[in-house]
Write an enzyme that holds these catalytic residues in place. Structure first.
Site, short mmCIF file in Angstrom:
data_model
loop_
_atom_site.label_atom_id
_atom_site.label_comp_id
_atom_site.label_asym_id
_atom_site.label_seq_id
_atom_site.Cartn_x
_atom_site.Cartn_y
_atom_site.Cartn_z
N ASP A 21 1.01 -1.02 -0.12
CA ASP A 21 -0.05 0.06 -0.17
C ASP A 21 0.95 1.19 0.16
O ASP A 21 1.63 1.55 1.18
CB ASP A 21 -0.94 0.14 1.37
CG ASP A 21 -2.14 0.98 1.21
OD1 ASP A 21 -2.07 1.84 0.34
OD2 ASP A 21 -2.73 1.11 2.24
N ASP A 115 -2.99 2.54 -5.89
CA ASP A 115 -1.76 2.53 -5.11
C ASP A 115 -1.92 1.20 -4.41
O ASP A 115 -1.03 1.51 -3.22
CB ASP A 115 -2.13 3.85 -4.32
CG ASP A 115 -3.27 3.93 -3.41
OD1 ASP A 115 -4.21 2.99 -3.56
OD2 ASP A 115 -3.34 4.60 -2.48
N GLU A 116 -2.35 0.26 -4.66
CA GLU A 116 -2.57 -1.04 -3.68
C GLU A 116 -2.37 -2.40 -4.67
O GLU A 116 -2.80 -2.48 -5.59
CB GLU A 116 -3.65 -1.07 -2.91
CG GLU A 116 -3.80 0.09 -1.79
CD GLU A 116 -5.18 -0.25 -1.20
OE1 GLU A 116 -5.39 -1.35 -0.27
OE2 GLU A 116 -6.28 0.44 -1.43
#
Length: 422
Positions: A21, A115-116
């Site tokens: 993350d 973003d993960e």
């Protein structure tokens, strides 16, 4: 809190899953690009004055600034807040490079959001040694390449890996070993689990269930009576059990819908302005659907009013599958005309669902074939020379007629969720 001592694989059937993350991703990218912003409270917004906070730096979060806040509210929490208009191209480029970096350690990488990502590294240990080593290598490479940090969780499954990545932020590394799962879950608040939102939390709290330990021990029949088929899944979540696979890019299930929404530069109530944005959204949806060979029978329209809190959504299901922009527009317009608008509009969204993922057969009618050929030619020009190089006359670029485009977390580097960015 779980320690970070080496995670040894004693059971050959036991998976090792990582969740990576990025920390305050948009804000961190901006701070890395501009040293004057480093160490200062910043918030990234969409393009325009009417948008919300998309990401706040950790310096701003200390003052209570959160994603989704209106700008005026964020400024009230942090008067010295620096607002930065988001650069979507910068974020999508960085995300794509990081995703490619992950795939150097395992082909089993599932992109969860911009973003993960989840990584199944079970079969990578022969080459890299331990999952901790993979995590440290990734963290070091991301920092060296982009000047930003990430938090990583390592666990036996996706549910626990995501939980672990949240435990130490920013720049954390947390391991939940199989033998520690019971201890970790016993007193963990249920709302800490991905998939249990505020509404579900309220319902569970009313059943005197506040921790994962209590949820895991709850009678499955009681949960099923209350929540139906997901009752069994809730009990498993409380026990820290999750058998869902890490699904690599390209192997995802077919998407269920294609859509776009837009926060407008200013509230609009003139029909001419409303129809212009409705056509623009229909073109954005139609072009992406055509690019990936899907068509839909259900068209949905979503509207949020000027007071920010009042909204509505309606849909209509057609007899035929469509993906031409003008047909999507007509269906959305029929929905709009069925509603009496109560306030000026702040946000609009259009989507198509009930999708057919097979190429459409050429129409038997000459007029429809001509319309499809013209649309195809427009798409080819725009693909080659850039978005809106050729468009409808009413959509010619005009700063006064633009909305604010905030990239969705559902964005993907490849496939139908790879939307055009500005």
């Amino acid at each position: 809190m779980p320690d970070v001592t080496p995670y040894y694989l004693s059971d050959p059937k036991q998976r090792i899953v990582m969740h990576l993350d990025m920390n305050a991703f948009f804000a961190s990218v901006e701070q890395a690009a501009n040293p004057e912003l480093q160490g200062r409270p910043i918030a990234v917004t969409g393009s325009g004055n009417r948008t919300i906070i998309t990401t706040a730096s950790y310096e701003a979060r200390k003052f209570g600034v959160k994603t989704g806040m209106a700008i005026w509210e964020a400024k009230r929490h942090c008067p010295q807040l620096i607002l930065v208009v988001g650069d979507n191209r910068k974020y999508t480029y960085t995300s794509s490079r990081i995703m490619e970096m992950m795939q150097e350690y395992t082909p089993e990488v599932e992109i969860f959001s911009i973003d993960e990502a989840f990584l199944d590294v079970t079969h990578s240990l022969a080459m890299f040694g331990t999952p901790e080593r993979i995590a440290h290598l990734l963290k070091a490479r991301i920092r060296a390449s982009f000047g930003i940090t990430c938090s990583i969780g390592i666990a036996p499954n996706k549910l626990l890996a995501k939980l672990a990545s949240e435990m130490q932020k920013p720049d954390g590394l947390t391991v939940i070993k199989p033998e520690d799962v019971g201890r970790v879950m016993e007193r963990l608040p249920i709302q800490e689990l991905c998939g249990i939102g505020k509404k579900m939390q309220r319902h569970l709290n009313m059943m005197s269930i506040h921790t994962c330990g209590e949820l895991g021990r709850c009678d499955e029949a009681r949960l099923t009576r209350k929540f139906g088929i997901i009752g069994m899944r809730l009990k498993q979540m409380g026990q820290g059990f999750d058998d869902s696979p890490v699904i690599p890019v390209g192997r995802e299930d077919d998407v269920k819908s294609v859509g776009h929404s837009m926060t407008l530069e200013k509230d609009i109530d003139r029909r001419e302005d409303i129809l212009r944005f409705l056509l623009q959204l229909s073109e954005m949806v139609g072009r992406r659907a055509r690019r990936y060979g899907v068509a839909g029978r259900t068209v949905s329209l979503y509207v949020r009013y000027a007071d920010f809190f009042t909204s509505w959504g309606k849909q209509t299901t057609l007899r035929n599958y469509i993906n031409l922009s003008n047909e999507i527009y007509k269906a959305a317009l029929s929905i709009l005309d069925s509603v009496e608008l109560e306030q000026p509009i702040r946000l609009m969204g259009v989507s198509i669902s009930n999708l057919n993922h097979q190429a459409q057969q050429p129409s038997l009618f000459e007029e429809e074939r001509k319309r499809a050929d013209v649309t195809k030619a427009m798409d080819e020009v725009n693909e080659r020379f850039g978005n809106m190089s050729v468009t409808f006359g009413t959509l010619l670029p005009d700063k006064e007629k633009r909305g604010s485009f905030v990239i969705s977390p559902a964005w993907r580097p490849k496939g139908i969720r790879n939307v055009d960015v500005e």
